[in-house]
Design a protein around this motif. Structure first.
Motif, mmCIF file in Angstrom:
data_model
loop_
_atom_site.group_PDB
_atom_site.id
_atom_site.type_symbol
_atom_site.label_atom_id
_atom_site.label_comp_id
_atom_site.label_asym_id
_atom_site.label_seq_id
_atom_site.Cartn_x
_atom_site.Cartn_y
_atom_site.Cartn_z
ATOM 1 N N PHE A 123 0.599 -1.390 -0.060
ATOM 2 C CA PHE A 123 -0.079 0.142 -0.525
ATOM 3 C C PHE A 123 0.759 1.555 0.123
ATOM 4 O O PHE A 123 0.504 2.674 -0.995
ATOM 5 C CB PHE A 123 -1.133 -0.019 1.273
ATOM 6 C CG PHE A 123 -0.510 0.285 2.598
ATOM 7 C CD1 PHE A 123 0.079 -0.709 3.005
ATOM 8 C CD2 PHE A 123 -0.375 1.680 3.045
ATOM 9 C CE1 PHE A 123 0.528 0.028 5.118
ATOM 10 C CE2 PHE A 123 0.193 2.126 4.203
ATOM 11 C CZ PHE A 123 0.566 1.419 4.724
ATOM 12 N N GLN A 126 1.461 1.751 -3.040
ATOM 13 C CA GLN A 126 0.416 2.393 -4.277
ATOM 14 C C GLN A 126 0.013 3.960 -4.032
ATOM 15 O O GLN A 126 -0.241 4.991 -4.814
ATOM 16 C CB GLN A 126 -1.268 1.393 -3.714
ATOM 17 C CG GLN A 126 -0.908 0.125 -4.335
ATOM 18 C CD GLN A 126 -1.655 -1.158 -3.701
ATOM 19 O OE1 GLN A 126 -3.119 -0.448 -3.427
ATOM 20 N NE2 GLN A 126 -1.008 -2.305 -3.057
ATOM 21 N N ALA A 127 0.425 4.046 -2.272
ATOM 22 C CA ALA A 127 -0.179 5.512 -2.101
ATOM 23 C C ALA A 127 1.278 6.680 -3.296
ATOM 24 O O ALA A 127 1.144 7.748 -3.057
ATOM 25 C CB ALA A 127 0.652 5.793 -0.741
ATOM 26 N N LEU A 128 1.945 6.002 -3.149
ATOM 27 C CA LEU A 128 3.419 7.274 -3.872
ATOM 28 C C LEU A 128 2.781 6.544 -5.396
ATOM 29 O O LEU A 128 2.979 8.004 -6.136
ATOM 30 C CB LEU A 128 4.299 6.848 -3.517
ATOM 31 C CG LEU A 128 5.115 6.345 -2.650
ATOM 32 C CD1 LEU A 128 6.297 6.141 -2.080
ATOM 33 C CD2 LEU A 128 5.141 8.569 -1.960
ATOM 34 N N TYR A 129 2.576 5.630 -5.911
ATOM 35 C CA TYR A 129 2.000 5.794 -7.254
ATOM 36 C C TYR A 129 3.085 5.609 -8.098
ATOM 37 O O TYR A 129 2.325 6.615 -9.405
ATOM 38 C CB TYR A 129 0.705 6.474 -7.119
ATOM 39 C CG TYR A 129 -0.565 5.610 -8.903
ATOM 40 C CD1 TYR A 129 -1.281 5.029 -7.573
ATOM 41 C CD2 TYR A 129 -0.050 6.230 -10.135
ATOM 42 C CE1 TYR A 129 -1.807 4.227 -8.933
ATOM 43 C CE2 TYR A 129 -0.874 5.137 -11.046
ATOM 44 C CZ TYR A 129 -1.686 4.176 -10.537
ATOM 45 O OH TYR A 129 -2.707 3.924 -10.967
ATOM 46 N N VAL A 133 4.360 0.200 -9.222
ATOM 47 C CA VAL A 133 2.409 0.318 -9.542
ATOM 48 C C VAL A 133 1.954 0.976 -10.896
ATOM 49 O O VAL A 133 0.903 0.115 -11.581
ATOM 50 C CB VAL A 133 2.328 1.673 -8.234
ATOM 51 C CG1 VAL A 133 1.113 1.616 -8.461
ATOM 52 C CG2 VAL A 133 2.850 0.460 -6.873
ATOM 53 N N GLU A 137 -0.416 -1.918 -12.598
ATOM 54 C CA GLU A 137 -1.284 -1.618 -13.253
ATOM 55 C C GLU A 137 -2.012 -1.066 -14.705
ATOM 56 O O GLU A 137 -3.588 -1.867 -14.996
ATOM 57 C CB GLU A 137 -1.999 0.069 -12.554
ATOM 58 C CG GLU A 137 -2.020 0.511 -10.907
ATOM 59 C CD GLU A 137 -3.734 -0.056 -10.629
ATOM 60 O OE1 GLU A 137 -4.809 -0.113 -11.048
ATOM 61 O OE2 GLU A 137 -3.431 -0.819 -9.409
ATOM 62 N N ALA B 199 -1.911 10.973 -1.399
ATOM 63 C CA ALA B 199 -2.014 9.397 -1.289
ATOM 64 C C ALA B 199 -3.028 9.106 -1.061
ATOM 65 O O ALA B 199 -2.845 7.739 -1.605
ATOM 66 C CB ALA B 199 -0.786 9.362 -0.247
ATOM 67 N N ASN B 202 -4.510 8.172 -4.476
ATOM 68 C CA ASN B 202 -4.050 6.969 -5.016
ATOM 69 C C ASN B 202 -3.915 5.222 -4.954
ATOM 70 O O ASN B 202 -4.080 4.487 -5.794
ATOM 71 C CB ASN B 202 -2.161 6.666 -4.877
ATOM 72 C CG ASN B 202 -1.690 8.463 -5.430
ATOM 73 O OD1 ASN B 202 -2.145 9.011 -6.456
ATOM 74 N ND2 ASN B 202 -0.370 9.042 -5.465
ATOM 75 N N MET B 203 -4.331 5.362 -3.567
ATOM 76 C CA MET B 203 -4.785 4.216 -2.866
ATOM 77 C C MET B 203 -5.902 3.961 -3.476
ATOM 78 O O MET B 203 -5.800 1.953 -3.289
ATOM 79 C CB MET B 203 -4.613 4.639 -1.636
ATOM 80 C CG MET B 203 -2.710 3.989 -0.652
ATOM 81 S SD MET B 203 -3.479 3.933 1.137
ATOM 82 C CE MET B 203 -3.227 5.920 1.850
ATOM 83 N N ARG B 205 -7.296 4.168 -5.903
ATOM 84 C CA ARG B 205 -7.422 4.404 -7.782
ATOM 85 C C ARG B 205 -6.968 3.282 -8.049
ATOM 86 O O ARG B 205 -6.155 2.943 -9.023
ATOM 87 C CB ARG B 205 -6.999 5.433 -8.718
ATOM 88 C CG ARG B 205 -5.523 5.995 -8.857
ATOM 89 C CD ARG B 205 -5.156 6.743 -9.531
ATOM 90 N NE ARG B 205 -4.077 7.694 -8.495
ATOM 91 C CZ ARG B 205 -3.540 7.760 -9.874
ATOM 92 N NH1 ARG B 205 -3.557 7.846 -11.319
ATOM 93 N NH2 ARG B 205 -2.161 8.454 -9.679
ATOM 94 N N SER B 206 -5.685 2.419 -6.915
ATOM 95 C CA SER B 206 -5.135 1.064 -6.839
ATOM 96 C C SER B 206 -5.910 -0.140 -5.781
ATOM 97 O O SER B 206 -7.152 -0.311 -5.993
ATOM 98 C CB SER B 206 -3.285 1.346 -7.371
ATOM 99 O OG SER B 206 -3.343 1.951 -5.589
#
Ligand SMILES: Nc1ncnc2c1ncn2[C@@H]1O[C@H](COP(=O)(O)OP(=O)(O)O)[C@@H](O)[C@H]1O
Ligand SMILES: [Mg+2]
Lengths: 266, 359
Positions: A123, A126-129, A133, A137, B199, B202-203, B205-206
């Motif tokens: 996660f 994912q937060a940094l994307y 990631v 995706e 952040a 981003n979470m 959408r993933s």
């Protein structure tokens, strides 16, 4: 890992062996001493009147119900019961009799959930994307887009599935299951409530999945013409008991089956 | 035709999945950011700071947190006030123990501590749902407030039971304490909200966001495609509490400076208003979290201007009106537009897109 084990089983050999499974809810006996085998790569149908225990059987196979007695031999190992997460990880996907989609999410997101088990980034990433990631995706999005193309879902990609008509919801649910790239696909009445044309489409999708992706299919269906058309083998349940098993042509001649089911229902 | 999107084709899945797929939205957002970072700091005075911008930013943070838990993961919580209190007291205690620690780190650590507390109080969600869970979170709210009142260690044995912030600086400028200039407190909160807002988006959408929504919409089906309900719900509690804890930390350290736990973090002071924000703003919408926060900050100011200054009603009567209006709005939104202001905005955009040719 049992997914690898399943993949190593040759086509035509048993992947699931249901051994003397019984299931009771309090006093109600949903299944009594049922045994049958599903072979890899076949289209296997479970038929029987309402309340015969068909859905319960699928629930036992993917671990949603725990059998009261009996065993499930899965990928060569005897088990007392299955566990949903394990079943999913082992490549078993399913659809439900009463559509179980994520109604607030778009078609695309519903299908993407089918890829969740295959996504590995944590996660924080994912937060940094960033890099990995995004790549992950995009990779899974590409897989999902293939399913979207296959099932003709392009036009409803962004639509929340709760607002789709029934027939399309059934199709999206099949899409979510296919997005998992399953080895075994359990379909609970995928054509119920559809018109002839929709049923033909659905049969085509099921057969193509079976043909091209070599997915083993376990199917519950009421429409006899469809069942006889697309299945390799059939098991017949009545009041929780197995009353017949065989190829479609054999089932059509089976006296017990005709009495219990075919003669009465359709 | 302002929102014309024809011709905007995406050639890669990456760009199709970006936060602002439409170029107009991206431009509008960039302008907003430029104004927020480069213009507002030069003009902000203490009225704009204390009455509008800081509360807006802090409420937005709390609303994002609650929206993750309730809007995206479907777990109703009335414990927001309690979790904000945890963030505030964590900040206070860390400040006491580590006088040298940078304020940004203190705030983030407070969020992390609240996240762990959130996991603890999220455990019942594995067994209970909906209304019963709401009641359980309400119980945790009462318990937390009671604890911070009852155990003097938390407020360093002060006679009043109050906690008071001490001055902390970033790059030589005070951001907490009485001497902090408005632009500094504002920028400090703004940076946190923008970074953590991204952040969160981003979470959402993933993978983790889709797992939350799957649990929200149909937990049985989620389990069958391999979403572990336990882990997923607890992750929502943890991350939601992280945001809410940071909101609490800022509320104490940057906004109020000194507070008493019951008065500041009561359910009527925090839990319900933040829930109202996400319902009116939009459940399961990032934009909604901000719209709801703006709404709750601006409505009282608007009503005061109209009713007290313009019509001449007493301040008390105006307050009554405010509560009544809130109640009315809640009912109206719950019945007519459960997706809140964010949905109204997207409908308006849809209209703009087609204007002036509606067909
Ligand atoms: N969760 C459950 N609790 C109690 N009884 C159940 C449950 N699921 C199924 N049953 C009962 O088991 C029997 C078989 O149901 P089901 O498997 O749904 O039949 P079918 O799918 O063949 O129509 C029915 O009598 C049904 O009422
Ligand atoms: Mg059934």
């Amino acid at each position: 890992m049992s997914l690898a084990k399943i993949q190593s089983i040759p086509y035509g050999k048993e992947v699931i062996k249901i051994k003397n499974i019984s299931l009771a809810f309090g006093g109600v006996k949903a299944l009594t001493d049922v045994s049958f085998e599903v072979k890899k790569g076949e289209v296997f149908a479970i038929i029987g009147p309402n309340g015969a225990g068909k859905s319960s059987m699928l629930n036992v196979i993917n671990g949603f119900y725990k059998p009261t007695s009996g065993q499930i031999n899965f990928a060569g190992e005897d088990r007392k019961e299955m566990i949903p997460e394990f079943a999913a990880k082992s490549g078993i996907a399913r659809t439900f009799q009463n559509i179980a989609l994520f109604k607030g999410m778009s078609t695309l997101d519903n299908l993407m959930t089918g890829r969740l088990l295959k996504q590995k980034q944590n996660f924080l990433m994912q937060a940094l994307y960033f890099g990995p990631v995004q790549k992950e995706e995009a990779y899974h999005r590409d897989k999902v887009e293939r399913v979207i193309d296959f099932l003709d879902l392009q036009a409803i990609r962004r639509t929340p599935v709760g607002s789709l008509p029934y027939g399309l919801q059934k199709r999206v649910e099949l899409g979510r299951a296919l997005a998992m790239e399953p080895e075994i696909l359990l379909l609970d009445e995928p054509m119920a409530g559809m018109n002839v044309e929709e049923k033909q489409d659905m049969s085509r999708f099921v057969l193509t999945a079976n043909d091209e992706f070599k997915t083993t299919i376990v199917l519950i269906e009421h429409d006899m013409s469809v069942v006889m058309d697309i299945s390799d083998r059939i098991v017949v349940l009545d009041y929780g008991k197995k009353i017949g098993e065989g190829k479609p042509s054999e089932i059509l001649k089976n006296k017990a089956v005709i009495d219990a089911y075919l003669g009465v229902a359709d | 035709m302002i929102y014309k999107e024809t011709g905007q084709f995406k050639s890669t899945y990456e760009s199709d999945h970006s936060i602002f797929p439409l170029i107009q939205d991206k431009i509008a957002f960039n302008i907003l950011m430029l104004v927020a970072f480069l213009v507002v700091p030069f003009f902000i005075d203490s009225y704009w700071e204390k009455a509008i911008l800081i509360p807006f930013l802090i409420y937005s943070m709390a609303a994002i947190g609650l929206n993750i838990l309730t809007g995206y993961c479907g777990q109703v919580s009335l414990g927001t006030g309690g979790f904000m209190a945890v963030g505030a007291f964590a900040t206070y205690k860390i400040m006491t123990f580590f006088p040298e620690l940078n304020i940004m780190i203190i705030v983030l650590l407070s969020g992390v501590i609240t996240a762990f507390v959130g996991i603890l109080f999220g455990l019942p969600s594995l067994r209970i749902k909906g209304f019963y869970l709401a009641v359980a979170t309400l119980a945790s709210q009462f318990f937390i407030i009671w604890l911070f009142n009852k155990v003097p260690w938390f407020y360093n044995y002060s006679d009043t039971g109050q906690i008071t912030v001490s001055e902390r600086t970033m790059f030589g400028v005070a951001v907490t304490g009485a001497n902090a200039p408005p632009y500094a407190t504002y920028l400090f909160c703004l940076i946190l909200v923008v970074v953590l807002g991204f952040a969160a988006k981003n979470m959402i959408r993933s993978k983790i966001g889709r797992s939350w929504m799957a649990i929200r919409d149909m937990d049985i089906a989620a389990e069958i495609i391999g979403v572990p309900p336990l882990k997923t719900k607890l992750s929502a509690f943890a991350i939601s509490s992280f945001y809410i804890g940071i909101a609490g930390s800022l509320y104490f350290a940057v906004y109020l400076g000194a507070l008493e736990v019951t008065e500041s973090f009561d359910i009527m002071a925090i839990s319900f208003p933040v829930l109202f924000m996400i319902i009116i703003g939009g459940l399961g919408s990032m934009l909604g979290s901000f719209l709801g926060a703006a709404f709750i900050v601006l409505l009282p100011i608007f009503l005061k201007n109209v009713m007290v200054d313009l019509i001449g009603l007493s301040a008390v009567t105006a307050k009554h009106f405010e509560i009544t209006i809130w109640g009315l709005l809640m009912v109206v939104f719950l019945i007519l537009e459960p997706h809140g202001l964010a949905r109204l905005w997207s409908i308006a955009k849809e209209k703009l897109r087609k204007w002036p040719f509606p067909y």
